[in-house]
Scaffold this motif. Structure first.
Motif, PDB file in Angstrom:
ATOM      1  N   GLN A 205      49.836  31.834  35.350  1.00 56.03           N
ATOM      2  CA  GLN A 205      49.592  32.486  34.404  1.00 56.03           C
ATOM      3  C   GLN A 205      50.619  32.960  33.122  1.00 56.03           C
ATOM      4  O   GLN A 205      50.083  34.095  32.492  1.00 56.03           O
ATOM      5  CB  GLN A 205      48.896  33.650  34.588  1.00 56.03           C
ATOM      6  N   HIS A 289      42.231  28.044  35.549  1.00 52.59           N
ATOM      7  CA  HIS A 289      42.116  29.875  36.322  1.00 52.59           C
ATOM      8  C   HIS A 289      41.543  29.080  37.994  1.00 52.59           C
ATOM      9  O   HIS A 289      41.839  30.168  38.976  1.00 52.59           O
ATOM     10  CB  HIS A 289      41.168  30.087  35.313  1.00 52.59           C
ATOM     11  N   TRP A 309      33.258  31.212  32.964  1.00 45.18           N
ATOM     12  CA  TRP A 309      34.659  31.063  32.089  1.00 45.18           C
ATOM     13  C   TRP A 309      34.269  30.771  30.429  1.00 45.18           C
ATOM     14  O   TRP A 309      32.882  30.690  30.430  1.00 45.18           O
ATOM     15  CB  TRP A 309      35.532  30.541  32.682  1.00 45.18           C
TER      16      TRP A 309
END
Length: 456
Positions: A205, A289, A309
Motif C-alpha cells: 500500500q 486491493h 472500487w
C-alpha cells in the motif's frame, strides 16, 4: 531528388527541402525502412511530408473552466488563488478542450500550470502522463463482510496481511489477474522489464495518504474494509517512461509547451501502447486491493457480501472520443469503466465517514466529483503551523511505528464543507456511509532513515 539506392541521411533530407530538427531521427528511420522495402524516392518524400511536424502553439489565453470550490477564510482563499493560477496556465495547453476544479482542490506542484489535486481536464487525441502523475490509478476499494464482527479483530487481521512503506512485501503474493502477465509485459515497451515490481509490490500500500480503514455501513451495520492505494512501483516506472516519451513527442510538435504538460498522441502507435499499459496498471491495482481484502477475509473466516472500487487518479475515454484526465478526482458518470456498477467511494479523513455515492455526471464538472483528500497547506507548512494530536474515539495505527502527523485529520480540508459542496454543485449523490472504527497508515517510515541518523 537523389538516386533510389543507398542509405538516406540528413544531407539527403535537407537536399529534398526538409527543415532539420529533432524529428529527423524518426524521419531517417522511416525513410530507410521504406527504401529497403522497395519504395521509390517520390513515395518516400510523400511519406516524410506527413511526418514533418507543424508546431502546435500554446493558446494566448486559457480556456474557461468550471470551479466548484467555495473558499471561506484566509487559508482557503489563498489555496483557491493558487489553484486558479495553475489552472489559468494549464488551460493554455493546446490539447485541452475543457477543465474543472473540484471542492477539495489544492496545488500539487510549484511549476506554473501543474494540474492541481482535484483538477480534471478533457483532451483531444492526447494522453498527458503529468496529469495522472506517478501514482497511477490511485484508487479506493471496499469489501463488505457478510457477518457482523469485532472491528478491532478486522483491523488486526488487515494489519497482519498488508504492507505499508517503501519497497514490496517480504511474503510475496503472485498476481493472477491476467492470463499471461509475462507476455503482456514483454510485448509492451512501457511495461517491458517490470516483472519484479509487478510481483514484489503486489498487495502492498505504499505511504503518504494511503490507508486501510475499518468501519461499518450506516445503512445496515455490516462491517466493511476500505483500502486506498495506487499502482506502487509499477505506476512510478510506467509514469517515468510515459513522461520521457511524451516529452520527446512534445519537443517536436510543441516545443514551447512546458515539459510537465507534455503529451503522447493518443492515436499514435506509441500512444496506444501507453493506453494499454495504463489498463494493465488499472487491472493490477484492482487485483492488489482485493488480494489484501481476501487475505483478511480468510483470516477472519468471514464471507464477502459485497465489494466494488474506483480509481481517482487516471485517464478515461468517454463516448465523445476525448480523454478525461482526473488528478485526484472521482469519476461520477455511468460506464466510466468496464466494471462500474454505479457506485463510487469518496474518503475524507481517518476520523470521518467514507461516502458511498451514486453518479450525477455534472457536465460543467466534466462528470467528476472530489476524491476527498485536499489540503489548504502543504505537509511541511501544516507541521510548521500546527501541533496536531491523534483523533479521539477511533483506533489509529501507523504501520511503521511512528505517527505521520501530516496525515492527521487537521491536515485536510474541512470534511463537512467538502461534503456540502458535493451536494451544492450536484457532483455526486451520497447513498450510504462507512462509519469509522479505525485505520492504518504507513506512518513516518523515514524517521530512522540512515541519512537522518547521520545528521542527528
Amino acid at each position: 531528388m537523389t538516386a533510389t539506392t543507398g542509405t538516406i541521411d540528413g544531407t539527403t533530407l535537407i537536399a529534398w527541402g526538409f527543415q532539420p530538427g529533432k524529428w529527423f531521427g524518426r524521419a531517417l528511420a522511416e525513410a530507410n525502412r521504406l527504401r529497403q522495402a522497395g519504395a521509390d524516392d517520390d513515395a518516400i518524400f510523400i511519406a516524410l511530408q506527413a511526418l514533418q511536424p507543424v508546431e502546435t502553439l500554446l493558446r494566448t489565453n486559457g480556456l474557461p473552466y468550471g470551479v466548484f470550490l467555495d473558499a471561506e477564510g484566509e487559508l482557503e482563499r489563498a489555496n483557491l488563488a493558487a489553484v486558479t493560477a495553475h489552472m489559468d496556465a494549464l488551460m493554455r495547453v493546446p490539447t485541452i478542450v475543457a477543465g474543472a476544479v473540484m471542492p477539495d482542490a489544492c496545488p500539487s506542484g510549484t511549476a506554473l500550470g501543474t494540474i492541481p489535486v482535484g483538477g480534471a481536464v478533457a483532451c483531444e487525441d492526447a494522453i498527458h502522463p503529468g496529469f495522472h502523475s506517478a501514482d497511477i490509478c490511485c484508487s479506493v476499494a471496499i469489501t463488505v463482510f457478510a457477518r457482523k464482527d469485532d472491528p478491532r479483530r478486522i483491523l488486526d487481521a488487515v494489519q497482519a496481511v498488508t504492507h505499508f512503506g517503501p519497497g514490496g512485501r517480504k511474503a510475496m503474493i503472485v498476481p493472477d489477474f491476467a492470463p499471461d502477465i509475462d507476455a503482456t509485459l514483454q510485448a509492451n515497451p512501457f511495461l517491458h522489464g517490470l516483472g519484479n515490481i509487478v510481483t514484489g509490490h503486489f498487495g502492498s500500500q505504499g505511504d503518504g495518504n494511503h490507508f486501510a480503514y475499518v468501519g461499518h455501513l450506516s445503512s445496515s451495520g455490516q462491517p466493511a474494509l476500505v483500502t486506498h492505494h495506487g499502482s506502487r512501483g509499477l505506476g512510478a516506472q510506467l509514469y517515468k517512461r510515459g513522461m520521457a516519451a511524451a516529452r520527446r513527442h512534445t519537443q517536436i510538435v510543441a516545443p514551447r509547451v512546458p515539459a510537465h504538460n507534455a503529451w503522447l498522441q493518443a492515436s499514435s502507435e506509441e500512444g496506444q501502447a501507453y493506453w494499454q499499459a495504463l489498463q494493465f496498471a488499472r487491472s493490477w491495482t484492482k487485483a492488489s486491493h482485493f488480494a489484501i481484502h481476501d487475505l483478511a477475509a480468510r483470516s477472519l473466516g468471514n464471507a464477502v457480501a459485497d465489494r466494488f472500487w474506483n480509481e481517482h487518479n487516471f485517464v478515461f475515454r468517454r463516448d465523445d472520443g476525448l480523454y478525461y484526465h482526473g488528478k485526484g478526482a472521482t469519476p461520477s458518470w455511468a460506464g466510466f469503466s468496464p466494471d462500474d456498477d454505479g457506485r463510487t467511494l469518496i474518503p475524507l479523513n481517518m476520523a470521518e465517514p467514507i461516502l458511498i455515492t451514486a453518479h450525477r455526471d455534472r457536465k460543467q464538472a466534466l462528470g467528476f466529483a472530489p476524491h476527498g483528500a485536499g489540503r489548504n497547506l502543504s505537509r511541511s507548512a501544516f507541521l510548521r503551523q500546527e501541533k496536531p494530536g491523534l483523533p479521539e474515539g477511533i483506533d489509529v495505527r501507523f504501520y511503521c511505528g511512528k505517527a505521520d502527523l501530516s496525515e492527521l485529520p487537521q491536515a485536510y480540508k474541512n470534511a463537512a464543507a467538502v461534503r456540502a459542496q458535493i451536494d451544492k454543485y450536484g457532483l455526486a449523490e451520497v447513498i450510504d456511509e462507512v462509519i469509522p472504527y479505525g485505520s492504518i497508515m504507513a506512518g513516518d517510515w523515514g524517521q530512522d532513515a540512515p541519512w537522518r541518523k547521520k545528521r542527528r
